[in-house]
Design a protein around this motif. Sequence first.
Motif, PDB file in Angstrom:
ATOM      1  N   GLY A  13      19.897  -0.397 -15.787  1.00  0.00           N
ATOM      2  CA  GLY A  13      19.601  -0.040 -17.178  1.00  0.00           C
ATOM      3  C   GLY A  13      18.516  -0.849 -17.871  1.00  0.00           C
ATOM      4  O   GLY A  13      18.393  -0.787 -19.085  1.00  0.00           O
ATOM      5  N   VAL A  14      17.706  -1.580 -17.082  1.00  0.00           N
ATOM      6  CA  VAL A  14      16.559  -2.244 -17.721  1.00  0.00           C
ATOM      7  C   VAL A  14      15.420  -1.227 -17.826  1.00  0.00           C
ATOM      8  O   VAL A  14      15.026  -0.618 -16.826  1.00  0.00           O
ATOM      9  CB  VAL A  14      16.055  -3.470 -16.913  1.00  0.00           C
ATOM     10  CG1 VAL A  14      14.799  -4.053 -17.562  1.00  0.00           C
ATOM     11  CG2 VAL A  14      17.138  -4.531 -16.817  1.00  0.00           C
ATOM     12  N   SER A  19      15.587  -3.747 -23.992  1.00  0.00           N
ATOM     13  CA  SER A  19      16.841  -3.194 -23.446  1.00  0.00           C
ATOM     14  C   SER A  19      17.992  -4.191 -23.560  1.00  0.00           C
ATOM     15  O   SER A  19      17.797  -5.390 -23.303  1.00  0.00           O
ATOM     16  CB  SER A  19      16.680  -2.863 -21.958  1.00  0.00           C
ATOM     17  OG  SER A  19      15.816  -1.790 -21.755  1.00  0.00           O
ATOM     18  N   ASP A  64      18.208   7.184 -10.142  1.00  0.00           N
ATOM     19  CA  ASP A  64      18.512   8.115 -11.222  1.00  0.00           C
ATOM     20  C   ASP A  64      19.996   8.405 -11.070  1.00  0.00           C
ATOM     21  O   ASP A  64      20.425   8.943 -10.032  1.00  0.00           O
ATOM     22  CB  ASP A  64      17.677   9.394 -11.061  1.00  0.00           C
ATOM     23  CG  ASP A  64      17.920  10.361 -12.210  1.00  0.00           C
ATOM     24  OD1 ASP A  64      19.039  10.352 -12.763  1.00  0.00           O
ATOM     25  OD2 ASP A  64      16.999  11.112 -12.549  1.00  0.00           O
ATOM     26  N   VAL A  65      20.797   8.044 -12.065  1.00  0.00           N
ATOM     27  CA  VAL A  65      22.246   8.162 -11.908  1.00  0.00           C
ATOM     28  C   VAL A  65      22.725   9.615 -11.887  1.00  0.00           C
ATOM     29  O   VAL A  65      23.911   9.877 -11.677  1.00  0.00           O
ATOM     30  CB  VAL A  65      23.033   7.343 -12.960  1.00  0.00           C
ATOM     31  CG1 VAL A  65      22.764   5.857 -12.829  1.00  0.00           C
ATOM     32  CG2 VAL A  65      22.764   7.845 -14.375  1.00  0.00           C
ATOM     33  N   TYR A 146      29.648   2.197 -27.814  1.00  0.00           N
ATOM     34  CA  TYR A 146      29.322   2.093 -29.242  1.00  0.00           C
ATOM     35  C   TYR A 146      30.483   2.655 -30.070  1.00  0.00           C
ATOM     36  O   TYR A 146      31.207   3.550 -29.619  1.00  0.00           O
ATOM     37  CB  TYR A 146      28.013   2.855 -29.535  1.00  0.00           C
ATOM     38  CG  TYR A 146      27.543   2.736 -30.969  1.00  0.00           C
ATOM     39  CD1 TYR A 146      27.475   1.497 -31.592  1.00  0.00           C
ATOM     40  CD2 TYR A 146      27.167   3.863 -31.687  1.00  0.00           C
ATOM     41  CE1 TYR A 146      27.055   1.380 -32.904  1.00  0.00           C
ATOM     42  CE2 TYR A 146      26.734   3.756 -33.010  1.00  0.00           C
ATOM     43  CZ  TYR A 146      26.686   2.509 -33.609  1.00  0.00           C
ATOM     44  OH  TYR A 146      26.279   2.404 -34.909  1.00  0.00           O
TER      45      TYR A 146
END
Length: 261
Positions: A13-14, A19, A64-65, A146
């Motif tokens: 996720g960088v 980030s 790419d997830v 979040y």
Amino acid sequence: MGLLSGKRALIVGVASKLSIAAGISEAFYQQGAELAFTYQNEKLKSRVEEFAKGWGSELTFPCDVASDEEIEAVFTELGKHWDGIDIIVHSVGYAPAHELNGNYVEVTTREGFRTAHEISSYSFVALAKAGRSMLRENGSLLTLTYLGAEKVLHNYNVMGLAKASLEANVRYMAASLGEEGIRVNGISAGPIRTLAASGIKSFRRMLSENAKRAPLRRNVTIDEVGNSAAFLCSDMASGITGEILYVDGGFNVTAMGPIED
Ligand SMILES: NC(=O)c1ccc[n+]([C@@H]2O[C@H](COP(=O)([O-])OP(=O)(O)OC[C@H]3O[C@@H](n4cnc5c(N)ncnc54)[C@H](O)[C@@H]3O)[C@@H](O)[C@H]2O)c1
């Protein structure tokens, strides 16, 4: 001796120096962890390679997830360098921009719903599945969530649902991996200006409202999230799993901002 000395961590996720994963990488590096990274696509490759060098790492892999093959390949390749792994950080989220702007019922689509859940929630368990055989005892998985998972926040829309799914994922994964000595937690971060956040309409206004209402009267930084992540993934947090830790200046405990008397 750092909190994470002797630990090996894969960071997913960088994308930029802003980030949250960059704040986490810096803290992990400072605490003595050995790091490996993935990058989402070719566009991000050289940038992530450059960041990796700064954190003492030559290990970067495409991922790419949305692709099970790419997720599998990360661990196959990583296995050629490391015989085991202690930490996986999942700092990935995505929903199509048009779903994050406007009336929730109007703008939400089947396709956007599916994408948001797949990229932002399914990918966490997908990484655990693919990395499981390499994970060592006392290992730790961490994701970023979040408050929109629990409360309605303006324009957060379908991402709120995806984060609710992600938080349930944390609990089910914790129960599933606990007997192997692996902990699974999430950090619910306050709003921070990053590339992903700029996809949310009116984010700037959200930041200033947030700072006014939070008990600390300010927003949090990626360094603060990074330090909390280092603690959660260290043996200092050995009794904590299935948990969501708020790193939000206390915003989540309030129901209303301060009122001038
Ligand atoms: N910035 C905030 O205000 C905030 C607050 C709470 C939680 N979060 C969460 O933190 C995490 C990191 O976001 P950020 O704010 O650092 O933004 P960011 O844009 O820097 O990071 C998002 C990352 O997701 C990756 N990503 C998106 N789709 C992907 C895919 N298909 N395959 C692989 N990677 C993919 C991007 O490459 C990027 O590295 C997200 O889960 C986000 O929801 C952010």
